[in-house]
Design an enzyme around this catalytic site. Structure first.
Site, short mmCIF file in Angstrom:
data_model
loop_
_atom_site.label_atom_id
_atom_site.label_comp_id
_atom_site.label_asym_id
_atom_site.label_seq_id
_atom_site.Cartn_x
_atom_site.Cartn_y
_atom_site.Cartn_z
N ARG A 96 0.84 -1.22 0.00
CA ARG A 96 0.00 0.00 0.00
C ARG A 96 0.86 1.25 0.00
NH1 ARG A 96 -5.23 -1.36 2.73
NH2 ARG A 96 -5.02 -3.52 3.35
N GLY A 105 -7.25 7.76 -1.75
CA GLY A 105 -7.64 7.23 -3.05
C GLY A 105 -6.79 7.71 -4.22
N ARG A 363 -5.63 7.01 10.79
CA ARG A 363 -5.09 8.33 10.41
C ARG A 363 -6.08 9.38 10.89
NH1 ARG A 363 -6.09 7.56 3.92
NH2 ARG A 363 -8.30 7.12 4.09
N HIS A 481 -11.30 41.99 -11.47
CA HIS A 481 -12.34 42.86 -10.94
C HIS A 481 -13.54 42.08 -10.41
CE1 HIS A 481 -14.34 46.64 -10.69
NE2 HIS A 481 -15.39 46.08 -11.26
N ARG A 587 -11.99 51.87 -1.10
CA ARG A 587 -11.65 52.26 -2.48
C ARG A 587 -12.64 53.32 -2.92
NH1 ARG A 587 -10.64 46.34 -2.89
NH2 ARG A 587 -8.65 45.96 -3.92
N ARG A 646 -8.68 55.60 0.62
CA ARG A 646 -7.69 55.70 -0.45
C ARG A 646 -8.14 56.72 -1.49
NH1 ARG A 646 -6.14 50.55 -3.97
NH2 ARG A 646 -8.14 51.02 -4.96
N GLU A 774 2.89 49.31 -3.33
CA GLU A 774 2.43 48.33 -4.31
C GLU A 774 3.27 48.36 -5.59
OE1 GLU A 774 -1.69 49.12 -5.31
OE2 GLU A 774 -1.42 51.27 -5.11
N SER A 793 0.51 50.57 3.63
CA SER A 793 -0.40 49.44 3.46
C SER A 793 0.04 48.71 2.20
CB SER A 793 -1.83 49.96 3.31
OG SER A 793 -2.68 48.86 3.09
N GLY A 795 -0.15 46.86 -0.91
CA GLY A 795 -1.14 46.52 -1.95
C GLY A 795 -0.57 45.35 -2.73
N THR A 796 -0.77 44.17 -2.18
CA THR A 796 -0.07 43.01 -2.75
C THR A 796 -0.68 42.52 -4.06
OG1 THR A 796 -1.29 41.75 -1.13
CG2 THR A 796 1.03 42.15 -0.66
N ASN A 797 -1.86 43.06 -4.43
CA ASN A 797 -2.39 42.70 -5.76
C ASN A 797 -1.46 43.31 -6.81
OD1 ASN A 797 -4.59 41.65 -4.38
ND2 ASN A 797 -5.81 43.50 -4.64
N CYS A 860 -3.47 45.30 2.41
CA CYS A 860 -4.86 45.41 1.96
C CYS A 860 -5.07 44.72 0.63
CB CYS A 860 -5.31 46.87 1.91
SG CYS A 860 -4.43 47.84 0.69
N TYR A 880 -1.60 45.01 11.10
CA TYR A 880 -2.94 44.48 10.80
C TYR A 880 -2.97 43.88 9.40
CZ TYR A 880 -3.65 48.65 7.94
OH TYR A 880 -3.53 49.61 6.99
C1 PEP Z 1 -3.57 46.21 -4.35
O1 PEP Z 1 -3.04 46.53 -5.40
O2 PEP Z 1 -3.18 45.28 -3.63
C2 PEP Z 1 -4.76 46.94 -3.87
C3 PEP Z 1 -5.30 46.65 -2.71
O3 PEP Z 1 -5.30 47.85 -4.71
P1 PEP Z 1 -6.26 47.49 -5.94
O4 PEP Z 1 -6.61 46.06 -5.85
O5 PEP Z 1 -7.45 48.37 -5.79
O6 PEP Z 1 -5.41 47.84 -7.11
MG MG Z 2 -3.49 48.47 -6.25
#
Ligand code: PEP
Ligand code: MG
Length: 902
Positions: A96, A105, A363, A481, A587, A646, A774, A793, A795-797, A860, A880
């Site tokens: 096994r 599985g 398990r 979006h 935003r 913002r 960002e 802050s 802006g990791t996007n 954020c 935060y």
């Molecule tokens: C980001 O870029 O992480 C962010 C929070 O701003 P937006 O998503 O509005 O560009």
């Molecule tokens: Mg941004």
């Protein structure tokens, strides 16, 4: 020399539960159970290290492994008083798989290894049960030909019909021809005949004889189990669960015990508590005269383990408690031993051979979100685990399932799947499909449940998105979006379902050969990203006082604050209910999207399409009261809590009117003709809008826009202060990359602040001034940015977008291939890339603090609600995290666990 083999059993055990990485979960627990004195048939585990070595050697066993296996086999033989391959007293073994984390599985198992023409007669003579021996043999033939001879050899089945399916069909035909209902009805003669015909079919299909030598069978099975680590199912599962490819699987070779030796033999699967509800009730299923696979295969309806497990489907079948009370009592004792030893719910596999009970596996059992919560709380209340363990027992990710209505898993099992996409907004929803935002609004007004189907979404769809119960798009990524808006609203959403061909004009959806029209029902599972045909049953979300209590305890361990990304007073109220301690991202542009935004959106468009400063100022003056009111409403809901507001961020062309009606309205308002509107709109078009004229750049070219927004904030605050409120605004500048941009903006802010104080004749309006980080450049010069910024802050996007150079709206077209080819282990827009984006954050924290030791630090971007990313933020020393309201509980729990574990 590396030890590859670890023995276990009543006489000698070399491993234990702490060696999961090396022995896999199954091997480690077999060793642990053997040490606890439980009835575990003897065997040995070949380590995961050996599996990796096997792959390094291109599918060859390391030197001397065979000899070591032979020694370990002798050890089993001594304990079982049987001999592998012996004519008179043959030992049979199982092989096994078992990885370090359970992959149910996903990999392979082969039972009854060692049965062949020379050992069959001896086993028949010894057991006096010819039927049993041939039943075991046909099972070996079916499993072995499938796993070792076909899959491990990477043979592509003809017409998609693998050897196993062929053999199953032969067996079913036999049952139909002879009128047998169950496998156990097949006569001994027929079973024997079936085995011969199976071997013939294998030879015809795979062009090779079924191996008749026990040693060849054993080594073939071990190699095939290693290879199943790279089988398709296992690889896909690893991608989904983010399990690294280099973990490898262990192989457990264990003496067979038989549940198919007649009416005093049986096999079953049990859970020490109910895995669906978490109730402290022993739960399970069993079958008399069967081998393990029969219980899970669904070919026979399993019997209930006990009274507590009876349901309408199995009520008429006798329980193990009734049929074999003494063995049930022994099993129940083992359940108690295992639970108090492991202090967690266990999933147990057992076999009864002629009245003797054996445990083949235990398990940590998989469980639903509700069950996980109930078990953790119960075990804490019973004193089995401490508070910290209780908090860490609940996987934050499963909270999603508890807080949203979900598709009933039972309904999902039989539903017809039509497409798959990215699970952008959790929970489930059913509805009638509509193809335009207008239709979504209109249909919802007439009390219809709709799902808005779009190629992709743009701000003009927002009304429809708000109205619809769910959103489904053919394009877009996790932070597109549609995804972030939907998640913000707690709305079920699937994006990037690439197989869908949407024709909004003809209102037709095509997926492969299927065609759907407006009004057809579909159902979305937004937690898993699956689209189903028709209307499926839903289950209600949980409003559970126990959950509230659990979260309150978790909060007491948390050191990071949790804020929300919201932009309306309504959402702010929801966020507060979920436990938000402030707003981390408001935003501003979203106030031009929502319902009742017709007038402000019109004024914003008027401002954007103004040609001169004077024209623009007129439009800004008209816009001002709307902006001030919106901000005031949100600050009022969030009284005495920080609210990060913002400044306007998105590229202006996003707001340019698209329909002729809207274009004409603007032309009339500006007293220009339609042509001129089109010309001005065209001027705003950019090749790369995401890195174009957006964020702080707008405020540099049009300082009056910043001035209007900041004045709106301060005046809103002044008026709230006068009514006795305590607003705490934090003005945040987006998309900055240079401290001089901040200096420029800061000047406007201090000026507007002073003017507002004078106008309202008040002494102070407390506020903070800060920036998003960002853009990688901003991260690297954080020491300079901190001269002006009182807070950062992250802006990791955008920081992810710009660090990778991946467009956040277009990753759908290649991300799957990146994951499939193990170039990335997860979508970096979903889970923070700690290696590079994380380094930028760490650098910013260090440099920012050098300039301003008390700088406030938050995140954020969407990662603020992702458990692994929250843990990273804790370690990086952030003050935060901020996320969509519905992810607040996830962030709270992740932050608590991070504080406990780090
Ligand atoms: C980001 O870029 O992480 C962010 C929070 O701003 P937006 O998503 O509005 O560009
Ligand atoms: Mg941004």
């Amino acid at each position: 020399m590396t030890q590859y083999i670890y023995e276990f059993g009543p006489k000698k055990t070399q491993g234990n539960a702490t060696l999961k990485n090396l022995l896999g979960g199954k091997g480690a627990n077999l060793a642990e159970m053997a040490t606890l004195g439980l009835p575990v048939p003897p065997g040995f585990t070949i380590s995961t290290e050996c599996c990796n070595h096997y792959f390094d050697l291109d599918g060859r066993f390391p030197d001397s492994l065979e000899a070591k296996i032979a020694l370990a086999m002798e050890n089993i033989e001594r304990q079982m008083k049987m001999k592998f391959g012996d004519k008179n007293n043959p030992l049979l073994v199982s092989c096994r798989s078992g990885a370090r984390s359970s992959m149910p599985g996903m990999m392979e198992t082969i039972l009854n290894v060692g049965l062949c023409s020379s050992t069959i007669p001896g086993l028949v003579a010894k057991t006096g049960n010819e039927w049993f021996v041939y039943d075991a043999y046909r099972r070996l033939i079916m499993m072995y030909s499938d796993v070792v001879m076909e899959k491990a050899e990477q043979i592509k089945p003809q017409n998609g019909m693998g050897i196993r399916l062929n053999l199953e069909m032969m067996m079913n035909n036999l049952k139909n021809d002879k009128g047998y209902t169950n496998d156990t009805d097949i006569s001994c003669e027929d079973m024997k005949g079936l085995c011969s015909r199976f071997k013939k079919k294998i030879h015809e299909t795979l062009n090779i004889e079924f191996p008749d030598d026990p040693k060849e069978q054993l080594m073939g099975a071990i190699g095939a189990v290693f290879k199943s680590w790279n089988g398709r199912r296992a690889v896909s599962y690893r991608r989904i669960e983010h399990i690294p490819d280099n973990w490898g699987t262990a192989v457990n070779v264990q003496s067979m015990v038989f549940g198919n030796m007649g009416e005093t033999s049986a096999t079953g699967v049990a859970f020490s508590r109910d895995p669906a509800t978490g109730d402290n009730k022993f739960y399970g299923e069993w079958l008399v005269n069967a081998q393990g696979e029969d219980v899970v295969a669904g070919t026979r309806t399993p019997n209930p383990l006990n009274n507590d497990t009876k349901n309408p489907q199995n009520r008429h079948l006798s329980s193990l408690e009734e049929a074999m009370p003494a063995l049930y009592a022994q099993l129940f004792d083992i359940r108690n031993t295992l639970e108090s030893h492991y202090r967690d719910m266990q999933d147990i596999e057992f076999t009864i051979q002629e009245g003797h009970l054996y445990i083949l596996q235990c398990r940590v059992g998989k469980r639903t979100a509700t069950a996980a919560l109930n078990m953790a709380m119960d075990m804490f209340e019973q004193g089995m685990i401490d508070e910290k363990t209780m908090i860490c027992r609940l996987d934050p990710k499963v909270l999603d399932d508890m807080l949203h209505p979900i598709v009933d898993p039972a309904a999902e099992k039989t539903a017809e799947k039509i497409a798959e996409g990215l699970p952008a907004g959790p929970g489930g929803a059913w509805g009638q499909i509509v193809f335009t935002s207008e239709d979504a609004v209109a249909w919802t007004k007439s009390d219809k449940h709709v799902i808005l189907l779009r190629e992709e979404t743009n701000p003009e769809d927002i009304e429809g998105m708000r109205a619809a119960c769910a959103i489904l798009t053919a394009r877009g990524g996790m932070t597109s979006h549609a995804a972030l808006v939907a998640r913000g609203w707690g709305k079920c959403c699937i994006v990037g379902a690439g197989a869908m061909k949407i024709n909004a004009k003809t209102k037709e959806l095509r997926v492969g050969a299927k065609i759907f029209h407006e009004g057809d029902f579909i159902t979305l599972n937004g937690t898993r990203g699956i689209v189903y045909q028709g209307r499926l049953k839903m289950k209600d979300s949980l409003e559970n006082p126990r959950f509230q209590k659990f979260m309150a305890i978790a909060d007491s361990y948390r050191t990071m604050k949790v804020r929300a990304n919201v932009d309306t007073p309504e959402d702010a109220k929801i966020a507060l209910a979920f436990g938000a301690e402030g707003i981390g991202l408001f935003r501003t542009e979203h106030m031009f999207y929502g319902s009742d935004s017709g007038k402000p959106l019109f004024l914003l468009r008027k401002m954007i399409l103004s040609k001169s400063k004077e024209e623009r100022q007129v439009a800004l003056d008209e816009l001002f009261p709307f902006v001030k009111q919106e901000i005031s409403n949100t600050l009022s809901v969030m009284d005495a809590l920080p609210v990060t507001l913002r400044l306007l961020d998105p590229p202006l062309h996003e707001f340019v009117p698209q329909s002729q009606k809207n274009q004409q309205e603007i032309a009339d308002a500006l007293r220009i003709d339609l042509e001129e509107v089109l010309k001005r709109s065209a001027l705003l078009k950019e090749s790369n809008p995401m890195i174009g004229h957006r964020g702080v750049r707008l405020g540099i070219t049009f300082p009056e826009i910043t001035r209007m927004q900041v004045t709106a904030v301060f005046e809103a605050c002044a008026e709230l202060i006068q009514t006795g409120k305590n607003p705490l605004p934090e003005i945040m500048v987006p998309v900055t990359c240079n401290e001089k941009e901040l200096a420029f903006t800061h000047k406007i802010v201090t000026d507007c602040h002073a003017r507002t104080l004078a106008k309202y004749e008040i002494k102070t309006i407390p506020y903070l001034f800060g920036t998003m980080i960002e853009i990688p450049r901003a991260a690297l010069i954080a020491d300079k940015m901190a001269k002006y910024a009182q807070f950062f802050s992250f802006g990791t996007n955008d920081l992810t977008q710009m660090t990778f150079g991946f467009s956040r709206d277009d990753i759908g077209s290649f991300m799957n291939e990146y994951i499939d080819n193990a170039i990335l282990t997860s979508d970096p827009f979903e889970t923070l890339d700690q290696e590079a984006v994380g380094s930028l954050i760490e650098i910013s924290v260090e440099r920012g603090k050098k300039t301003r030791p008390d700088i406030k630090l938050g995140i954020c971007g969407e990662h603020g609600g992702d458990p692994a990313s929250v843990v990273f933020c804790h370690k990086a020393g952030l003050t935060y995290v901020s996320c969509s309201p519905y992810r607040i509980p996830i962030a709270r729990l992740s932050a608590a666990q991070a504080a406990i574990l780090n």
